[in-house]
Motif scaffolding. Structure first.
Motif, PDB file in Angstrom:
ATOM      1  N   ARG A   1       0.864  -1.187   0.000  1.00  0.00           N
ATOM      2  CA  ARG A   1       0.000   0.000   0.000  1.00  0.00           C
ATOM      3  C   ARG A   1       0.897   1.233   0.000  1.00  0.00           C
ATOM      4  N   TYR A   2       1.165   1.729  -1.201  1.00  0.00           N
ATOM      5  CA  TYR A   2       2.041   2.887  -1.342  1.00  0.00           C
ATOM      6  C   TYR A   2       1.342   4.130  -0.796  1.00  0.00           C
ATOM      7  N   CYS A   3       2.103   5.008  -0.157  1.00  0.00           N
ATOM      8  CA  CYS A   3       1.570   6.355   0.051  1.00  0.00           C
ATOM      9  C   CYS A   3       2.065   7.206  -1.126  1.00  0.00           C
ATOM     10  N   THR A   4       1.850   8.513  -1.097  1.00  0.00           N
ATOM     11  CA  THR A   4       2.153   9.317  -2.291  1.00  0.00           C
ATOM     12  C   THR A   4       3.631   9.200  -2.662  1.00  0.00           C
ATOM     13  N   VAL A   5       3.888   8.902  -3.923  1.00  0.00           N
ATOM     14  CA  VAL A   5       5.239   8.631  -4.406  1.00  0.00           C
ATOM     15  C   VAL A   5       5.824   9.903  -5.024  1.00  0.00           C
ATOM     16  N   TYR A   6       7.130  10.114  -4.817  1.00  0.00           N
ATOM     17  CA  TYR A   6       7.781  11.264  -5.460  1.00  0.00           C
ATOM     18  C   TYR A   6       9.225  10.875  -5.771  1.00  0.00           C
ATOM     19  N   GLY A   7       9.788  11.580  -6.752  1.00  0.00           N
ATOM     20  CA  GLY A   7      11.195  11.340  -7.085  1.00  0.00           C
ATOM     21  C   GLY A   7      11.436  11.573  -8.561  1.00  0.00           C
ATOM     22  N   GLU A   8      12.527  10.979  -9.066  1.00  0.00           N
ATOM     23  CA  GLU A   8      12.881  11.128 -10.472  1.00  0.00           C
ATOM     24  C   GLU A   8      11.717  10.659 -11.358  1.00  0.00           C
ATOM     25  N   ARG A   9      11.493  11.369 -12.457  1.00  0.00           N
ATOM     26  CA  ARG A   9      10.401  11.115 -13.405  1.00  0.00           C
ATOM     27  C   ARG A   9       9.023  11.367 -12.777  1.00  0.00           C
ATOM     28  N   GLN A  10       9.005  12.347 -11.879  1.00  0.00           N
ATOM     29  CA  GLN A  10       7.753  12.766 -11.242  1.00  0.00           C
ATOM     30  C   GLN A  10       6.752  13.246 -12.284  1.00  0.00           C
ATOM     31  N   HIS A  11       5.511  12.821 -12.130  1.00  0.00           N
ATOM     32  CA  HIS A  11       4.447  13.272 -13.029  1.00  0.00           C
ATOM     33  C   HIS A  11       3.478  14.184 -12.279  1.00  0.00           C
ATOM     34  N   TYR A  12       2.451  14.615 -13.002  1.00  0.00           N
ATOM     35  CA  TYR A  12       1.428  15.507 -12.435  1.00  0.00           C
ATOM     36  C   TYR A  12       0.132  14.749 -12.143  1.00  0.00           C
ATOM     37  N   ARG A  13       0.210  13.418 -12.052  1.00  0.00           N
ATOM     38  CA  ARG A  13      -1.029  12.639 -11.989  1.00  0.00           C
ATOM     39  C   ARG A  13      -1.506  12.352 -10.565  1.00  0.00           C
ATOM     40  N   ALA A  14      -0.660  12.571  -9.559  1.00  0.00           N
ATOM     41  CA  ALA A  14      -1.053  12.245  -8.184  1.00  0.00           C
ATOM     42  C   ALA A  14      -1.316  13.548  -7.427  1.00  0.00           C
ATOM     43  N   THR A  15      -2.505  13.682  -6.890  1.00  0.00           N
ATOM     44  CA  THR A  15      -2.923  14.980  -6.358  1.00  0.00           C
ATOM     45  C   THR A  15      -1.977  15.514  -5.280  1.00  0.00           C
TER      46      THR A  15
END
Ligand SMILES: NC(=O)c1ccc[n+]([C@@H]2O[C@H](COP(=O)([O-])OP(=O)(O)OC[C@H]3O[C@@H](n4cnc5c(N)ncnc54)[C@H](O)[C@@H]3O)[C@@H](O)[C@H]2O)c1
Length: 338
Positions: free
Chosen positions: A187-201
């Motif tokens: 169960r991932y929480c909000t993911v961030y890092g290299e190749r970040q997109h704009y799809r996760a609020t």
């Protein structure tokens, strides 16, 4: 019999692989000596750009296919020992297109599990979400795996998204019960890092802030900035995916969260500082383009069960993770190992 699947020499298929999590996990599996890593994707959201840094690796293969077409999956999973199920619509695209979202997140997962069964894949790892706990007033304090789904007070798209992840988890359990397919749910929480997109609020607090600061604009904070968010660095998550295959554990669902939660104001200030400084944030009551995911108070998505069951804990704190995201954005990312 153990459900451990070693990485070395084995073939893995990442379904929805041309993605934020897929690209980092492919690199992790290749570094760990996987015989072949197949990225299966229809490029609905993923991009060639997200996987460009991996394309020269002779052990990486890209397969264009759609999870709504079972024959595509049956073919791609031939000879695979492990499958990572990532293809999904998240809350924002669920809001825009619940028809497509329900198809991919429910029937798509069922098709992927069926293709695992037919091809005798040894283990599936399913990307779930802390959205299975819901949002709104009932969600606060320590979020642990036994916690029920709170739908009251959640925006409809978040309820639909969270419910599809609950169904995905149950489909995994059903395939294990009826067909002996081993699996681990993360169960991932909000993911961030290299190749970040704009799809996760919630990740917009990072990437949108960075882009605004770089343009000399004021970053935005919704409300008073005291809302809690919990993130995980994508490289830590890639390691969690690898360890879920390697672990003897099966039939379990565990949280995968970063070292500690953060408030939105702290986060926007941190990104601004790491970007080299910028104007003060602007506090806005609502953004009609964004589904706002509020809770009943501060919370902490606990990852103790992940440590106990698959031996994983996060290593990268927000400051270091944001430094790496900015390095990638600025074109200064270190080259991947071959
Ligand atoms: N990013 C987050 O903050 C976050 C948080 C919690 C859970 N998750 C879950 O993690 C997974 C990966 O997240 P991500 O941020 O890497 O997502 P992403 O949007 O980058 O990746 C999803 C991938 O699935 C592909 N896809 C969509 N529909 C498809 C279809 N019909 N057939 C084949 N491929 C299809 C997309 O093209 C995309 O490459 C998702 O399941 C998501 O729900 C993500």
């Amino acid at each position: 019999m153990t459900a451990a699947v070693p990485i070395q020499g084995n073939r893995f298929v990442i379904i929805g692989g041309a993605s934020l999590v897929g690209s980092a996990t492919a690199a992790e599996l290749l570094d760990a000596g996987a015989g072949e890593v197949v990225l299966f994707d229809n490029f609905a959201f993923g991009s060639e750009e997200a996987i460009a840094h991996l394309r020269d690796n002779p052990r990486l293969r890209l397969v264009r296919g759609d999870v709504m077409r079972l024959p595509d999956l049956l073919q791609a999973l031939e000879g695979a020992q492990g499958a990572l199920l990532l293809a999904a619509h998240m809350t924002l695209s669920m809001d825009r297109d619940p028809w497509g979202g329900l198809d991919v997140n429910v029937r798509g997962v069922q098709n992927a599990l069926e293709a695992c069964r037919v091809n005798k894949v040894r283990k599936a790892v399913f990307a779930s979400s802390n959205a299975v706990y819901g949002y709104g007033p009932g969600v606060k304090g320590d979020l642990v795996e036994g916690m029920p789904f709170h739908s009251a007070g959640s925006p409809p798209a978040a309820v639909i998204y969270g419910a599809t992840k609950i169904i995905g988890e149950a489909l995994c359990a059903d395939y294990r019960k009826k067909h002996g397919l081993d699996y681990v749910v993360l169960r991932y929480c909000t993911v961030y890092g290299e190749r970040q997109h704009y799809r996760a609020t919630n990740a917009l607090y990072i990437i949108e802030t960075l882009d605004k600061v770089r343009r000399g604009e004021r970053p935005q904070v919704l409300g008073d900035g005291s809302e809690t968010k919990h993130f995980v660095y994508v490289g830590d998550l890639a390691r969690a995916n690898r360890m879920a295959f390697e672990a003897a554990a099966t039939g379990v669902a565990v949280n995968a969260s970063g070292p500690a939660p953060v408030t939105t104001l702290e986060l926007v200030r941190l990104v601004t500082k790491m970007a080299g400084g910028g104007p003060e944030p602007e506090f806005i009551p609502e953004d009609p383009g964004r589904v706002r995911l509020t809770t009943g108070g501060a919370f902490d998505i606990r990852h103790d069960a992940a440590e106990r069951l698959i031996g994983w804990t996060p290593r990268v704190g927000m400051e270091e993770g944001i430094r790496r995201l900015i390095a990638w954005r600025d074109g200064n990312e270190p080259k991947p190992a071959r």
